[in-house]
Motif scaffolding. Structure first.
Motif, PDB file in Angstrom:
ATOM      1  N   TRP A  31      26.500   8.533   4.749  1.00  0.00           N
ATOM      2  CA  TRP A  31      27.435   7.737   3.925  1.00  0.00           C
ATOM      3  C   TRP A  31      28.868   8.270   4.039  1.00  0.00           C
ATOM      4  O   TRP A  31      29.835   7.508   3.952  1.00  0.00           O
ATOM      5  CB  TRP A  31      26.974   7.739   2.458  1.00  0.00           C
ATOM      6  N   ILE A  35      32.051   5.858   4.563  1.00  0.00           N
ATOM      7  CA  ILE A  35      33.166   5.710   3.613  1.00  0.00           C
ATOM      8  C   ILE A  35      34.471   6.225   4.222  1.00  0.00           C
ATOM      9  O   ILE A  35      35.545   5.718   3.900  1.00  0.00           O
ATOM     10  CB  ILE A  35      32.837   6.377   2.246  1.00  0.00           C
ATOM     11  N   VAL A  88      25.285   1.146   8.602  1.00  0.00           N
ATOM     12  CA  VAL A  88      23.865   0.822   8.816  1.00  0.00           C
ATOM     13  C   VAL A  88      22.966   2.020   8.482  1.00  0.00           C
ATOM     14  O   VAL A  88      21.931   1.866   7.827  1.00  0.00           O
ATOM     15  CB  VAL A  88      23.626   0.339  10.268  1.00  0.00           C
ATOM     16  N   PRO A  90      23.271   4.778   6.342  1.00  0.00           N
ATOM     17  CA  PRO A  90      22.952   5.006   4.926  1.00  0.00           C
ATOM     18  C   PRO A  90      22.194   3.831   4.315  1.00  0.00           C
ATOM     19  O   PRO A  90      21.388   4.015   3.398  1.00  0.00           O
ATOM     20  CB  PRO A  90      24.318   5.190   4.255  1.00  0.00           C
ATOM     21  N   LEU A  91      22.436   2.630   4.853  1.00  0.00           N
ATOM     22  CA  LEU A  91      21.715   1.456   4.348  1.00  0.00           C
ATOM     23  C   LEU A  91      20.218   1.614   4.603  1.00  0.00           C
ATOM     24  O   LEU A  91      19.383   1.388   3.723  1.00  0.00           O
ATOM     25  CB  LEU A  91      22.252   0.201   5.039  1.00  0.00           C
ATOM     26  N   HIS A 161      29.910  -2.116  -4.206  1.00  0.00           N
ATOM     27  CA  HIS A 161      29.897  -1.294  -5.414  1.00  0.00           C
ATOM     28  C   HIS A 161      28.908  -1.865  -6.437  1.00  0.00           C
ATOM     29  O   HIS A 161      28.092  -1.129  -7.002  1.00  0.00           O
ATOM     30  CB  HIS A 161      31.293  -1.218  -6.036  1.00  0.00           C
ATOM     31  N   ILE A 201      36.917   5.078  -5.715  1.00  0.00           N
ATOM     32  CA  ILE A 201      36.394   5.207  -4.344  1.00  0.00           C
ATOM     33  C   ILE A 201      37.265   4.407  -3.361  1.00  0.00           C
ATOM     34  O   ILE A 201      37.640   4.901  -2.298  1.00  0.00           O
ATOM     35  CB  ILE A 201      34.908   4.794  -4.263  1.00  0.00           C
ATOM     36  N   MET A 202      37.618   3.180  -3.743  1.00  0.00           N
ATOM     37  CA  MET A 202      38.451   2.366  -2.838  1.00  0.00           C
ATOM     38  C   MET A 202      39.863   2.953  -2.730  1.00  0.00           C
ATOM     39  O   MET A 202      40.475   2.935  -1.659  1.00  0.00           O
ATOM     40  CB  MET A 202      38.537   0.927  -3.359  1.00  0.00           C
ATOM     41  N   ARG A 313      27.767  11.169  -5.867  1.00  0.00           N
ATOM     42  CA  ARG A 313      27.102   9.861  -6.046  1.00  0.00           C
ATOM     43  C   ARG A 313      25.588  10.047  -6.162  1.00  0.00           C
ATOM     44  O   ARG A 313      24.926   9.383  -6.945  1.00  0.00           O
ATOM     45  CB  ARG A 313      27.394   8.937  -4.856  1.00  0.00           C
ATOM     46  N   ARG A 317      23.062   9.317  -9.301  1.00  0.00           N
ATOM     47  CA  ARG A 317      21.861   8.464  -9.156  1.00  0.00           C
ATOM     48  C   ARG A 317      20.636   9.172  -9.726  1.00  0.00           C
ATOM     49  O   ARG A 317      19.843   8.582 -10.465  1.00  0.00           O
ATOM     50  CB  ARG A 317      21.651   8.133  -7.670  1.00  0.00           C
TER      51      ARG A 317
END
Ligand code: HEM
Length: 412
Positions: A31, A35, A88, A90-91, A161, A201-202, A313, A317
């Motif tokens: 990730w 990012i 892809v 981290p997805l 997000h 984050i953005m 993050r 979680r």
């Protein structure tokens, strides 16, 4: 209803092929790469637009703004493709260990999850239109494409997000699925947005482009077509943007830090406060940055900060899901050593050698004006990359064919 039991039942019964923590670590690491390019894409796109509108405003530096706008348009163009490719990994890892949360969140906002793809396509096409039109003396109206693209990129970040954040709130899923007891399968809403988290984050895109400009000024030091005055202009601008970017990022970060539920243990968590401290340190450092500092160092430190953000993050979680009875540690493991070994060998061989070859080649070629002549190290790396690719393709097919034959003999 015991939401923990529901989440655990929704897991993939096939389990995972190695210890779940392996996937968790890979998810966090990959990730960071995603990012980093989100930030570079948004930051360079924003600066390209700003510089585009400053071209005529200032006679002394107008030509530099124009050059910078064209350069940043290219940086954003490449970064968007990289952020997509690097998203892809981290997805896939999220889908492996947090499949109940990720899929539920996506289904609850199904229309937005699909709109994400289309808006990203439209945004990227608009950016290409801007890229095509943004030349010396380009007409002002072509900036319209850039604004549309930038707005849609921000919308895509918002969708990402919301999907991430909704996945942390399983206790609210039923209310979103059947508000007032009436089932609503449209998936038409983004149900939960935590604005401080999104803006923080953005917003890191701002200091990201600042440290990128410092590295850019250093990188082109040996190219006579990037004269010292232009590089000094870019370096000074980068320093100012990085200083203000890190300083201003403290506002949404602090707002996020105090937005966690009481009793979650997150408000005072050291990782969150480490990020606050790191932002303040970076801002102060950028303010005092001297010419003797290596141009790449701020970018390396900024990248390190993203690593801490990625860990943060994941800590968040865990703190949201563990009290409800969900932890990745209990995911069923059906060990599959050959595929695990193949995966890591691919990561090292293809990622390390082939990726390393491309990066070295591009890095060195870009520092030379005109035709680049590779030296012995780069040509050896190239030979190694082609060889490892050949071995990889052979292993992939031999292994696949062996498994298929083994399975079909067993079935007969
Ligand atoms: C312009 C396009 C994109 C932007 C601006 C963007 C931005 C973001 C942001 C801001 C987050 C963090 C959300 C949060 O933690 O609150 C995020 C997470 C993520 N993004 Fe992207 N993204 C984009 C495209 C993509 C694409 C194309 C993919 C996949 C191919 C992707 C995969 C992911 C994943 C897997 C996460 C983490 C989800 C999780 O931890 O549960 N993103 N993205």
């Amino acid at each position: 209803m015991d939401i923990g039991a529901v989440m655990n039942t929704m897991r993939d019964p096939a389990g995972v092929p190695a210890h779940p923590v392996v996937f968790q670590v890979l998810m966090v690491i990959t990730w960071v790469a995603h990012i980093a390019f989100v930030h570079l894409a948004l930051g360079s796109a924003g600066l390209a637009i700003f510089a585009f509108h400053r071209r005529g405003a200032d006679k002394a530096t107008g030509a530099y703004w124009e050059r910078l706008s064209m350069a940043m348009t290219k940086v954003a163009k490449v970064s968007v493709s990289l952020l997509i490719v690097l998203g892809v990994a981290p997805l896939l890892f999220t889908q492996v260990i947090y499949d109940p949360q990720w899929y539920t969140s996506n289904v609850l906002s199904g229309r937005w999850a699909i709109a994400f793809i289309f808006t990203l396509i439209v945004a990227y096409c608009c950016w290409f239109a801007f890229y095509h039109a943004n030349h010396e003396g380009a007409k002002k109206h072509v900036g319209f494409y850039a604004w549309v693209a930038f707005g849609l990129f921000c919308l895509d970040g918002l969708i990402m997000h919301a999907l991430s954040y909704q996945a942390l709130l399983p206790e609210q899923w039923m209310n979103w699925y059947a508000p007032g007891g009436m089932v609503d399968t449209r998936g038409a809403a983004l149900h939960a947005i935590q604005w401080p988290r999104y803006v923080f984050i953005m917003g890191l895109a701002v200091p990201a482009v600042g440290v990128f400009l410092l590295a850019y000024a250093h990188y082109f030091a040996g190219r006579e077509d990037r004269e010292p005055a232009y590089r000094a202009f870019v370096g000074a601008l980068g320093k100012r943007i990085a200083q203000w970017g890190y300083g201003l990022a403290l506002v949404p970060m602090l707002a996020w830090q105090f937005d966690f539920p009481a009793g979650s243990g997150l408000v005072l968590h050291p990782v969150g406060w480490f990020i606050v401290g790191a932002l303040a340190t970076m801002a102060l450092w950028m303010r005092q940055l001297g010419d003797d500092t290596h141009g790449y160092l701020p970018a390396v430190c900024g990248f390190g900060l993203l690593g801490v953000l990625a860990v943060w993050r994941e800590v968040i979680r865990i703190h949201y899901l563990r009290p409800l009875g969900y932890t990745v540690q209990t995911y069923t493991v059906h060990a599959d050593w050959p595929s695990t070994v193949l995966f890591f060998a691919t990561l090292l061989g293809i990622g390390g050698l082939v990726g390393g070859f491309y990066l070295t080649l591009l890095y060195r070629a870009g520092r030379v004006r005109g035709v680049y002549q590779a030296d012995r190290t780069v040509s050896r790396l190239g030979t190694g990359a082609v060889s490892v690719l050949g071995v990889w393709i052979a292993v992939f097919f031999v292994y696949g064919i062996a498994i298929s034959m083994h399975d079909s003999f067993n079935l007969n």
